[in-house]
Design a protein around this motif. Sequence first.
Motif, PDB file in Angstrom:
ATOM      1  N   LEU A 243      -5.006  -9.595 -39.134  1.00 51.85           N
ATOM      2  CA  LEU A 243      -5.829 -10.721 -38.628  1.00 51.85           C
ATOM      3  C   LEU A 243      -4.956 -11.824 -38.115  1.00 51.85           C
ATOM      4  CD1 LEU A 243      -7.861 -13.047 -39.632  1.00 51.85           C
ATOM      5  CD2 LEU A 243      -6.245 -13.805 -41.282  1.00 51.85           C
ATOM      6  N   ILE A 244      -3.486 -11.982 -37.528  1.00 59.31           N
ATOM      7  CA  ILE A 244      -3.379 -12.168 -36.325  1.00 59.31           C
ATOM      8  C   ILE A 244      -3.422 -12.037 -35.224  1.00 59.31           C
ATOM      9  CG2 ILE A 244      -0.756 -13.441 -35.596  1.00 59.31           C
ATOM     10  CD1 ILE A 244      -0.160 -13.090 -38.132  1.00 59.31           C
ATOM     11  N   ARG A 245      -3.515 -11.293 -35.075  1.00 58.97           N
ATOM     12  CA  ARG A 245      -4.537 -10.497 -33.665  1.00 58.97           C
ATOM     13  C   ARG A 245      -5.221 -10.561 -33.221  1.00 58.97           C
ATOM     14  NH1 ARG A 245      -7.365  -4.858 -33.758  1.00 58.97           N
ATOM     15  NH2 ARG A 245      -7.906  -5.219 -35.916  1.00 58.97           N
ATOM     16  N   LEU A 246      -6.257 -10.682 -33.385  1.00 56.04           N
ATOM     17  CA  LEU A 246      -7.654 -11.450 -33.845  1.00 56.04           C
ATOM     18  C   LEU A 246      -8.031 -12.182 -33.432  1.00 56.04           C
ATOM     19  CD1 LEU A 246      -9.959  -9.332 -37.075  1.00 56.04           C
ATOM     20  CD2 LEU A 246      -9.425  -8.465 -33.984  1.00 56.04           C
ATOM     21  N   VAL A 247      -7.330 -13.647 -33.566  1.00 51.61           N
ATOM     22  CA  VAL A 247      -7.099 -14.786 -33.519  1.00 51.61           C
ATOM     23  C   VAL A 247      -6.440 -15.148 -32.651  1.00 51.61           C
ATOM     24  CG1 VAL A 247      -5.908 -17.045 -34.751  1.00 51.61           C
ATOM     25  CG2 VAL A 247      -6.907 -15.226 -36.290  1.00 51.61           C
ATOM     26  N   ILE A 248      -5.456 -14.290 -32.003  1.00 49.09           N
ATOM     27  CA  ILE A 248      -4.819 -14.761 -30.861  1.00 49.09           C
ATOM     28  C   ILE A 248      -5.760 -14.391 -29.891  1.00 49.09           C
ATOM     29  CG2 ILE A 248      -3.711 -13.514 -29.024  1.00 49.09           C
ATOM     30  CD1 ILE A 248      -1.504 -13.162 -31.438  1.00 49.09           C
ATOM     31  N   ALA A 249      -6.679 -12.838 -29.929  1.00 45.84           N
ATOM     32  CA  ALA A 249      -7.380 -12.304 -28.667  1.00 45.84           C
ATOM     33  C   ALA A 249      -8.957 -12.864 -28.584  1.00 45.84           C
ATOM     34  CB  ALA A 249      -8.129 -11.265 -29.238  1.00 45.84           C
ATOM     35  N   PHE A 250      -9.100 -13.820 -29.988  1.00 52.84           N
ATOM     36  CA  PHE A 250     -10.023 -14.696 -29.747  1.00 52.84           C
ATOM     37  C   PHE A 250      -9.995 -15.811 -28.562  1.00 52.84           C
ATOM     38  CE2 PHE A 250     -12.081 -18.562 -30.799  1.00 52.84           C
ATOM     39  CZ  PHE A 250     -14.083 -18.393 -30.817  1.00 52.84           C
ATOM     40  N   PHE A 251      -8.702 -15.893 -28.787  1.00 49.30           N
ATOM     41  CA  PHE A 251      -8.670 -17.390 -27.827  1.00 49.30           C
ATOM     42  C   PHE A 251      -8.195 -16.083 -26.119  1.00 49.30           C
ATOM     43  CE2 PHE A 251      -7.842 -20.024 -31.413  1.00 49.30           C
ATOM     44  CZ  PHE A 251      -8.204 -20.664 -30.998  1.00 49.30           C
ATOM     45  N   LEU A 252      -7.927 -15.872 -26.220  1.00 51.53           N
ATOM     46  CA  LEU A 252      -7.284 -14.816 -25.095  1.00 51.53           C
ATOM     47  C   LEU A 252      -8.855 -14.462 -24.038  1.00 51.53           C
ATOM     48  CD1 LEU A 252      -4.598 -12.016 -25.791  1.00 51.53           C
ATOM     49  CD2 LEU A 252      -4.025 -14.634 -24.676  1.00 51.53           C
ATOM     50  N   VAL A 253      -9.611 -13.326 -25.464  1.00 57.04           N
ATOM     51  CA  VAL A 253     -11.062 -13.708 -24.379  1.00 57.04           C
ATOM     52  C   VAL A 253     -11.983 -15.014 -24.280  1.00 57.04           C
ATOM     53  CG1 VAL A 253     -13.053 -12.647 -24.481  1.00 57.04           C
ATOM     54  CG2 VAL A 253     -10.929 -11.404 -25.677  1.00 57.04           C
ATOM     55  N   GLY A 254     -12.070 -16.243 -24.996  1.00 54.39           N
ATOM     56  CA  GLY A 254     -12.737 -17.028 -23.907  1.00 54.39           C
ATOM     57  C   GLY A 254     -11.871 -17.865 -23.309  1.00 54.39           C
ATOM     58  N   THR A 255     -10.767 -17.678 -22.540  1.00 56.58           N
ATOM     59  CA  THR A 255      -9.870 -18.445 -21.844  1.00 56.58           C
ATOM     60  C   THR A 255     -10.475 -17.692 -20.959  1.00 56.58           C
ATOM     61  OG1 THR A 255      -7.897 -18.726 -22.905  1.00 56.58           O
ATOM     62  CG2 THR A 255      -7.751 -19.028 -20.743  1.00 56.58           C
ATOM     63  N   TYR A 256     -10.275 -16.516 -20.860  1.00 53.09           N
ATOM     64  CA  TYR A 256     -11.032 -15.092 -19.309  1.00 53.09           C
ATOM     65  C   TYR A 256     -12.318 -15.626 -19.198  1.00 53.09           C
ATOM     66  CZ  TYR A 256     -12.824 -11.541 -17.810  1.00 53.09           C
ATOM     67  OH  TYR A 256     -13.955 -10.652 -16.142  1.00 53.09           O
ATOM     68  N   SER A 257     -13.145 -15.808 -20.205  1.00 56.02           N
ATOM     69  CA  SER A 257     -14.550 -15.954 -20.912  1.00 56.02           C
ATOM     70  C   SER A 257     -15.133 -17.405 -19.819  1.00 56.02           C
ATOM     71  CB  SER A 257     -15.461 -15.634 -21.836  1.00 56.02           C
ATOM     72  OG  SER A 257     -14.931 -14.365 -21.927  1.00 56.02           O
ATOM     73  N   TRP A 258     -14.465 -18.499 -19.776  1.00 49.27           N
ATOM     74  CA  TRP A 258     -14.359 -19.768 -19.613  1.00 49.27           C
ATOM     75  C   TRP A 258     -13.794 -19.871 -18.034  1.00 49.27           C
ATOM     76  CZ3 TRP A 258     -10.616 -23.840 -18.065  1.00 49.27           C
ATOM     77  CH2 TRP A 258     -10.923 -25.065 -17.706  1.00 49.27           C
ATOM     78  N   ILE A 259     -13.024 -18.762 -17.812  1.00 49.79           N
ATOM     79  CA  ILE A 259     -12.813 -19.402 -15.831  1.00 49.79           C
ATOM     80  C   ILE A 259     -13.851 -18.070 -15.417  1.00 49.79           C
ATOM     81  CG2 ILE A 259     -10.952 -17.909 -14.373  1.00 49.79           C
ATOM     82  CD1 ILE A 259      -9.189 -18.318 -16.475  1.00 49.79           C
ATOM     83  N   ALA A 260     -14.453 -16.906 -16.100  1.00 53.13           N
ATOM     84  CA  ALA A 260     -15.143 -16.313 -15.089  1.00 53.13           C
ATOM     85  C   ALA A 260     -17.115 -16.702 -15.483  1.00 53.13           C
ATOM     86  CB  ALA A 260     -14.886 -15.071 -15.606  1.00 53.13           C
ATOM     87  N   ARG A 261     -17.181 -16.786 -16.696  1.00 53.09           N
ATOM     88  CA  ARG A 261     -18.238 -17.779 -16.449  1.00 53.09           C
ATOM     89  C   ARG A 261     -18.569 -18.884 -16.649  1.00 53.09           C
ATOM     90  NH1 ARG A 261     -20.553 -15.614 -21.373  1.00 53.09           N
ATOM     91  NH2 ARG A 261     -22.563 -15.461 -20.374  1.00 53.09           N
ATOM     92  N   GLY A 262     -18.044 -19.584 -17.708  1.00 56.25           N
ATOM     93  CA  GLY A 262     -18.173 -21.251 -18.201  1.00 56.25           C
ATOM     94  C   GLY A 262     -18.097 -20.806 -19.285  1.00 56.25           C
ATOM     95  N   PHE A 263     -18.172 -20.179 -20.130  1.00 56.32           N
ATOM     96  CA  PHE A 263     -18.018 -20.280 -21.808  1.00 56.32           C
ATOM     97  C   PHE A 263     -17.212 -19.842 -22.009  1.00 56.32           C
ATOM     98  CE2 PHE A 263     -22.799 -19.268 -19.948  1.00 56.32           C
ATOM     99  CZ  PHE A 263     -23.386 -20.143 -20.038  1.00 56.32           C
ATOM    100  N   PHE A 264     -16.287 -20.400 -22.943  1.00 57.89           N
ATOM    101  CA  PHE A 264     -15.272 -20.065 -23.717  1.00 57.89           C
ATOM    102  C   PHE A 264     -15.763 -19.121 -24.588  1.00 57.89           C
ATOM    103  CE2 PHE A 264     -12.233 -21.281 -27.072  1.00 57.89           C
ATOM    104  CZ  PHE A 264     -11.220 -20.636 -26.834  1.00 57.89           C
ATOM    105  N   PHE A 265     -16.833 -19.941 -25.383  1.00 57.40           N
ATOM    106  CA  PHE A 265     -17.569 -19.131 -27.174  1.00 57.40           C
ATOM    107  C   PHE A 265     -18.798 -18.750 -26.835  1.00 57.40           C
ATOM    108  CE2 PHE A 265     -19.884 -19.459 -31.051  1.00 57.40           C
ATOM    109  CZ  PHE A 265     -19.023 -19.216 -31.393  1.00 57.40           C
ATOM    110  N   PRO A 266     -19.265 -17.892 -26.665  1.00 55.58           N
ATOM    111  CA  PRO A 266     -20.360 -16.849 -26.493  1.00 55.58           C
ATOM    112  C   PRO A 266     -21.799 -17.508 -27.315  1.00 55.58           C
ATOM    113  CG  PRO A 266     -19.682 -15.847 -28.131  1.00 55.58           C
ATOM    114  CD  PRO A 266     -18.784 -17.054 -27.857  1.00 55.58           C
ATOM    115  N   THR A 267     -22.044 -19.116 -26.617  1.00 53.45           N
ATOM    116  CA  THR A 267     -23.550 -19.538 -26.722  1.00 53.45           C
ATOM    117  C   THR A 267     -24.576 -18.674 -25.811  1.00 53.45           C
ATOM    118  OG1 THR A 267     -22.597 -21.202 -25.490  1.00 53.45           O
ATOM    119  CG2 THR A 267     -22.418 -21.353 -27.363  1.00 53.45           C
ATOM    120  N   ASP A 268     -24.605 -18.256 -24.682  1.00 52.87           N
ATOM    121  CA  ASP A 268     -25.183 -17.544 -23.939  1.00 52.87           C
ATOM    122  C   ASP A 268     -25.511 -16.551 -24.851  1.00 52.87           C
ATOM    123  OD1 ASP A 268     -23.105 -16.483 -23.380  1.00 52.87           O
ATOM    124  OD2 ASP A 268     -24.273 -16.369 -21.498  1.00 52.87           O
TER     125      ASP A 268
END
Length: 303
Positions: free
Chosen positions: A38-63
């Motif tokens: 569980l803990i590694r998934l929570v950490i990974a969620f924010f890592l992926v979200g930060t990367y996506s926000w920088i790369a695509r402008g979406f922290f959360f995959p609303t598209d």
Amino acid sequence: MQNHFGEIAGVLTAVFWTVTSLAFESAGKKVGSLAVNLIRLVIAFFLVGTYSWIARGFFFPTDASMYAWKWLAFSGLVGFVIGDLLLFQSFVLIGARIAMLLMALAPPFAALIGWLLLGEVLAPQSWLGMAVTMTGIIIVILKREKSEENGVKIRRFKSSYPIQGILLALGGAMGQAAGLVISKKGMGDYDAFSATQIRILAGTVGFSILFVFIKRWPRVWAALKNGSAMKRITLGAFFGPFLGVSFSLLAVQHTQAGIAATLMAIVPVLIIGPSILLFKEKVNWKEILGAVITVGGVAMFFL
């Protein structure tokens, strides 16, 4: 190089999973595999979200489309909640090296599921490469023992590991294979990192619900206070759910699921180097031979 982008992503996935398997094995022995999951998934969620926000402008995959959400969430439940739950527990019981050997069965599982679900057909050379790769992995991990029955000397492959751990790892292989193929069905051309975030979110929700019923939340809070374990979980989250899973989706997006799964299955060979450096293990001729055969099998996918 561009023609083999999927295969290259598969090999990089194996490198990332080598790091994460060692990190999670160590952390799981300290605080338990369930808390680590569980803990590694929570950490990974924010890592992926930060990367996506920088790369695509979406922290959360609303598209993402509803079709993608449905299949990617399903693959997250199958791959993370079921597959990784079983795999991580096998790390604790039989260790990362033996567990990852049994995970080498994920490629034929993925090929079979890919044929049933996606209609994928592997070329004869790909099947041969898969067989060679798996042969090398098996040579690296398994050992032959001598025994005597009724005065007759017998040589056989024998496991001295708990059957429960073996069955858990086999279940993990099936879960990983199914999750990989289902991901490909739902992802299509969608961004692989954002697709990973949907899978991670589904896995987090699944584990959270599971923990309510089995009353494991106190162990999660205890794990969060264990500094040594948290360092290993963070390292594993970066190379596992963040980089490893994302690159695995890139692999299946650009090549067939069976090929991608086979290239990801070279982890047991890659673990040899870190085992020598970190744990001072000795490498014998059988392990060297297995490594050479495995590399030869991987090379067949690029010919």
